[in-house]
Each structure stands twice: as structure tokens, then as C-alpha cells.
Design an enzyme around this catalytic site. Sequence first.
Site, PDB file in Angstrom:
ATOM      1  N   ASN A 153       1.038  -1.242   0.132  1.00 37.14           N
ATOM      2  CA  ASN A 153      -0.127   0.010  -0.075  1.00 37.14           C
ATOM      3  C   ASN A 153       0.720   1.200   0.096  1.00 37.14           C
ATOM      4  O   ASN A 153       1.640   1.488   0.910  1.00 37.14           O
ATOM      5  CB  ASN A 153      -0.940  -0.079   1.168  1.00 37.14           C
ATOM      6  CG  ASN A 153      -1.560   1.074   1.372  1.00 37.14           C
ATOM      7  OD1 ASN A 153      -1.722   1.910   0.509  1.00 37.14           O
ATOM      8  ND2 ASN A 153      -2.479   1.456   2.419  1.00 37.14           N
ATOM      9  N   TRP A 154       0.879   1.774  -0.939  1.00 37.97           N
ATOM     10  CA  TRP A 154       1.886   2.936  -1.133  1.00 37.97           C
ATOM     11  C   TRP A 154       1.251   4.322  -0.787  1.00 37.97           C
ATOM     12  O   TRP A 154       1.869   5.192  -0.875  1.00 37.97           O
ATOM     13  CB  TRP A 154       2.224   3.378  -2.795  1.00 37.97           C
ATOM     14  CG  TRP A 154       2.924   2.193  -3.313  1.00 37.97           C
ATOM     15  CD1 TRP A 154       3.648   1.002  -2.943  1.00 37.97           C
ATOM     16  CD2 TRP A 154       3.357   1.978  -4.857  1.00 37.97           C
ATOM     17  NE1 TRP A 154       4.056   0.388  -3.676  1.00 37.97           N
ATOM     18  CE2 TRP A 154       4.092   0.869  -5.029  1.00 37.97           C
ATOM     19  CE3 TRP A 154       3.098   2.931  -5.906  1.00 37.97           C
ATOM     20  CZ2 TRP A 154       4.726   0.638  -6.088  1.00 37.97           C
ATOM     21  CZ3 TRP A 154       3.642   2.456  -6.873  1.00 37.97           C
ATOM     22  CH2 TRP A 154       4.515   1.446  -7.368  1.00 37.97           C
ATOM     23  N   LYS A 155       0.019   4.069  -0.215  1.00 35.57           N
ATOM     24  CA  LYS A 155      -0.687   5.597   0.540  1.00 35.57           C
ATOM     25  C   LYS A 155      -0.224   6.721  -0.549  1.00 35.57           C
ATOM     26  O   LYS A 155      -0.245   6.334  -1.641  1.00 35.57           O
ATOM     27  CB  LYS A 155       0.165   5.482   1.846  1.00 35.57           C
ATOM     28  CG  LYS A 155      -0.259   4.378   2.441  1.00 35.57           C
ATOM     29  CD  LYS A 155       0.132   4.622   3.961  1.00 35.57           C
ATOM     30  CE  LYS A 155      -0.098   3.152   4.858  1.00 35.57           C
ATOM     31  NZ  LYS A 155       0.223   3.236   6.388  1.00 35.57           N
TER      32      LYS A 155
ATOM     33  N   HIS B  61      -9.454   1.270   5.279  1.00 34.98           N
ATOM     34  CA  HIS B  61      -8.132   1.359   5.724  1.00 34.98           C
ATOM     35  C   HIS B  61      -8.479   2.404   7.163  1.00 34.98           C
ATOM     36  O   HIS B  61      -9.263   3.258   6.811  1.00 34.98           O
ATOM     37  CB  HIS B  61      -7.142   2.081   4.885  1.00 34.98           C
ATOM     38  CG  HIS B  61      -5.698   1.930   5.291  1.00 34.98           C
ATOM     39  ND1 HIS B  61      -5.144   2.910   6.140  1.00 34.98           N
ATOM     40  CD2 HIS B  61      -4.927   0.982   5.131  1.00 34.98           C
ATOM     41  CE1 HIS B  61      -4.249   2.420   6.490  1.00 34.98           C
ATOM     42  NE2 HIS B  61      -3.623   1.504   6.002  1.00 34.98           N
TER      43      HIS B  61
ATOM     44  N   GLU C 218      -6.732   4.674   8.022  1.00 36.84           N
ATOM     45  CA  GLU C 218      -6.234   6.393   7.778  1.00 36.84           C
ATOM     46  C   GLU C 218      -7.640   6.694   7.244  1.00 36.84           C
ATOM     47  O   GLU C 218      -7.930   8.017   7.465  1.00 36.84           O
ATOM     48  CB  GLU C 218      -5.282   6.363   6.799  1.00 36.84           C
ATOM     49  CG  GLU C 218      -3.856   6.112   7.760  1.00 36.84           C
ATOM     50  CD  GLU C 218      -2.774   5.338   6.871  1.00 36.84           C
ATOM     51  OE1 GLU C 218      -2.736   5.863   5.636  1.00 36.84           O
ATOM     52  OE2 GLU C 218      -1.740   4.879   7.453  1.00 36.84           O
TER      53      GLU C 218
ATOM     54  N   GLU D 205      -4.978  -4.708  10.847  1.00 34.02           N
ATOM     55  CA  GLU D 205      -3.990  -3.641  11.027  1.00 34.02           C
ATOM     56  C   GLU D 205      -4.097  -2.837  12.307  1.00 34.02           C
ATOM     57  O   GLU D 205      -4.921  -1.890  12.495  1.00 34.02           O
ATOM     58  CB  GLU D 205      -4.046  -2.728   9.803  1.00 34.02           C
ATOM     59  CG  GLU D 205      -3.833  -3.121   8.424  1.00 34.02           C
ATOM     60  CD  GLU D 205      -3.112  -2.269   7.496  1.00 34.02           C
ATOM     61  OE1 GLU D 205      -2.218  -2.661   6.949  1.00 34.02           O
ATOM     62  OE2 GLU D 205      -3.989  -1.192   7.572  1.00 34.02           O
TER      63      GLU D 205
ATOM     64  N   GLY E 219       2.980   2.631  10.629  1.00 35.99           N
ATOM     65  CA  GLY E 219       3.986   3.605  10.376  1.00 35.99           C
ATOM     66  C   GLY E 219       4.439   3.905  11.692  1.00 35.99           C
ATOM     67  O   GLY E 219       5.336   5.259  11.573  1.00 35.99           O
TER      68      GLY E 219
ATOM     69  N   SER F  96       3.866  -1.978  10.082  1.00 41.00           N
ATOM     70  CA  SER F  96       5.315  -1.849  10.380  1.00 41.00           C
ATOM     71  C   SER F  96       5.876  -3.328  10.014  1.00 41.00           C
ATOM     72  O   SER F  96       6.788  -3.557  10.574  1.00 41.00           O
ATOM     73  CB  SER F  96       5.674  -1.681  11.740  1.00 41.00           C
ATOM     74  OG  SER F  96       5.148  -0.232  12.033  1.00 41.00           O
TER      75      SER F  96
ATOM     76  N   GLY G 140       3.098  -0.911   4.208  1.00 38.51           N
ATOM     77  CA  GLY G 140       3.067   0.388   4.083  1.00 38.51           C
ATOM     78  C   GLY G 140       4.427   0.778   3.501  1.00 38.51           C
ATOM     79  O   GLY G 140       5.011   0.481   2.542  1.00 38.51           O
ATOM     80  N   GLY G 141       5.006   1.324   4.495  1.00 40.10           N
ATOM     81  CA  GLY G 141       6.500   1.848   4.350  1.00 40.10           C
ATOM     82  C   GLY G 141       7.438   1.230   3.730  1.00 40.10           C
ATOM     83  O   GLY G 141       8.113   1.606   2.564  1.00 40.10           O
TER      84      GLY G 141
HETATM   85  P1  13P Z   1       3.258   0.578   7.533  1.00 45.95           P
HETATM   86  O1  13P Z   1       3.739  -0.826   7.157  1.00 45.95           O
HETATM   87  O2  13P Z   1       3.957   1.742   7.221  1.00 45.95           O
HETATM   88  O3  13P Z   1       3.160   0.405   9.040  1.00 45.95           O
HETATM   89  O4  13P Z   1       1.729   0.611   7.072  1.00 45.95           O
HETATM   90  C1  13P Z   1       0.987  -0.279   7.211  1.00 45.95           C
HETATM   91  C2  13P Z   1      -0.323  -0.009   6.371  1.00 45.95           C
HETATM   92  O5  13P Z   1      -1.171   0.819   6.868  1.00 45.95           O
HETATM   93  C3  13P Z   1      -0.579  -0.664   5.098  1.00 45.95           C
HETATM   94  O6  13P Z   1      -1.937  -0.619   4.916  1.00 45.95           O
END
Ligand code: 13P
Length: 260
Positions: free
Chosen positions: A12-14, A102, A104, A174, A180, A220, A241-242
Site C-alpha cells: 500500500n503506497w498510500k 483502511h 487512515e 492492522e 507507520g 510496520s 506500507g512504508g
Molecule cells: P506500515 O507498514 O507503514 O506500518 O503501514 C501499514 C499499512 O497501513 C498498510 O496498509
Amino acid sequence: MGEARKPLISGNWKMNHNHFEAIQMVQKLSYLLSVNDYDAVDVSVHPPFTDLRSVQTVLQADEVPILLGAQHCHWEAGGAFTGEVAPSMLAKLNVSLVIVGHSERRELSGETDEAVNRKVRAVIANDMTPIMCCGETLGEREAGTTDSKVSGQVREGLAGLSAGQVGSLVIAYEPIWAIGTGLMATPEDAQAVCATIRQVVRSDWGGEAADAVRIQYGGSVKPVSAPDLMRQPDIDGALVGGASLDPDEFARIIAYRLVG
Ligand code: 13P
């Protein structure tokens, strides 16, 4: 016992990478992955909307079996919804997986379980697969309400679906405090919540759906933590994510099975 669930590792590149960068990322990732990886693991990338067409073109031209994913969509088929994107528009771009609910988006855009449910149905109606996210805040974990929060999100997010539909989709657990932050649920804690999720599916939709539904862990995930997470019996993949922003790191997560 149901059939073996093929792991799904999703990036997930956000809100990262413009379409030029996205092309480079996906090309680099494709050079790092081999047919053995695709045989063992389904891999998806979820770029921002503005990158989807470019990434689709690269995947198609080079016949790369990375699945194209989106990060969200609206539930309506079209109309006066400024800034939104309809599921059919994504399907037309060969998007096969759509992240729904998600944390967020729940936090920043006020997405409710009811909205999540509408989106899940709309994604399925357009022959794509939802990745329905759930997870608790740190306060909820400390208050001991993780299981009830997550169970409620799963029941409400998937309300009204058939057993067959639930068995074919993906649920991502999650924990919000782990996203993050560099903090991660221990593999045992993540396994326990994923087992609870599978139990909810078993009690509401039956054994076949429970054995078939894929449950990802997200929060993470890094190359070093992926092998232990992926060894857990109720964890069938990762939503990253990251670490998915760097093709080398993401490819090392996908190669979790080659470690130890
Ligand atoms: P991180 O891997 O950066 O913690 O993000 C997780 C995430 O929200 C994937 O959707």
C-alpha cells in the site's frame, strides 16, 4: 480442512510516488521477482489513483503477474461525487484488489462500517476483490477490547454477503498503533487476533468460508519480521506500507519463505 490459502503480500503506497516514480518502482520490483515468487505468493501493489493507468500499462506490456490494486473507491456507479472514483473505473484498468476501510480513511475521512460495507459490496459487484481492513487503537488494546472491536468491524463490514463471497475476499488486520510507528504486534498477538477474525467468519458464514478467507497482517511489517509473522497459521499475507515503497525491501518481504 479447506484448500491451502495462497499468501497475498500487498504494498500500500498510500500518498507516495508520482506516476513516473511508480513506473520505476514497479519495473524494479518486477526485475527482483521470479516465477518462483509468483508461484508461491500473490503480490499486489496499490499506487495512488493518478498512477494506476501508467502501472497497468507497464504490467500489461511486460506481462508481469503483479496484481494491480487501488487504495479506495466510492460505492456508487457514477454521478455527482466530486473527487471520488467509481469501482467500474478501477475494474476497467485491470485493478483486481481494492483496499476498503483502511484506518487512515476511517480516521481522516470518517468512513463508517456502513460505508465500508457498501464499498465492499460495490467492489465485489464489479468483479474485484476487497481487502477489508480492521484493527484497534492503542487505547482499545489497553482496555482489552481488541477482539470486540475487530469482530464488530468484520461483522458490519461484511454484513449481508454470502459465504462464497466472504470466502473469496481478503481481511487485513492492522492494529492502528502499529501503522507507520515501527511498533509491531508480536507474531503471537497478531496470530491471536487473526484467529479471532477467522472464528467470526466461521460462526457467521460457516467453515468453508472460514477456511478460504485470506487474512493479512499489517503494521510496520519489515523483511526481518515477515518470516515469523507468515509462519502463523491464521496469517495468510501482509499489507505493507512504508517497506513497500522500496522495491528491494518489498522483494525481501515477498521472499520471507526463503529465510531460515
Ligand atoms: P506500515 O507498514 O507503514 O506500518 O503501514 C501499514 C499499512 O497501513 C498498510 O496498509
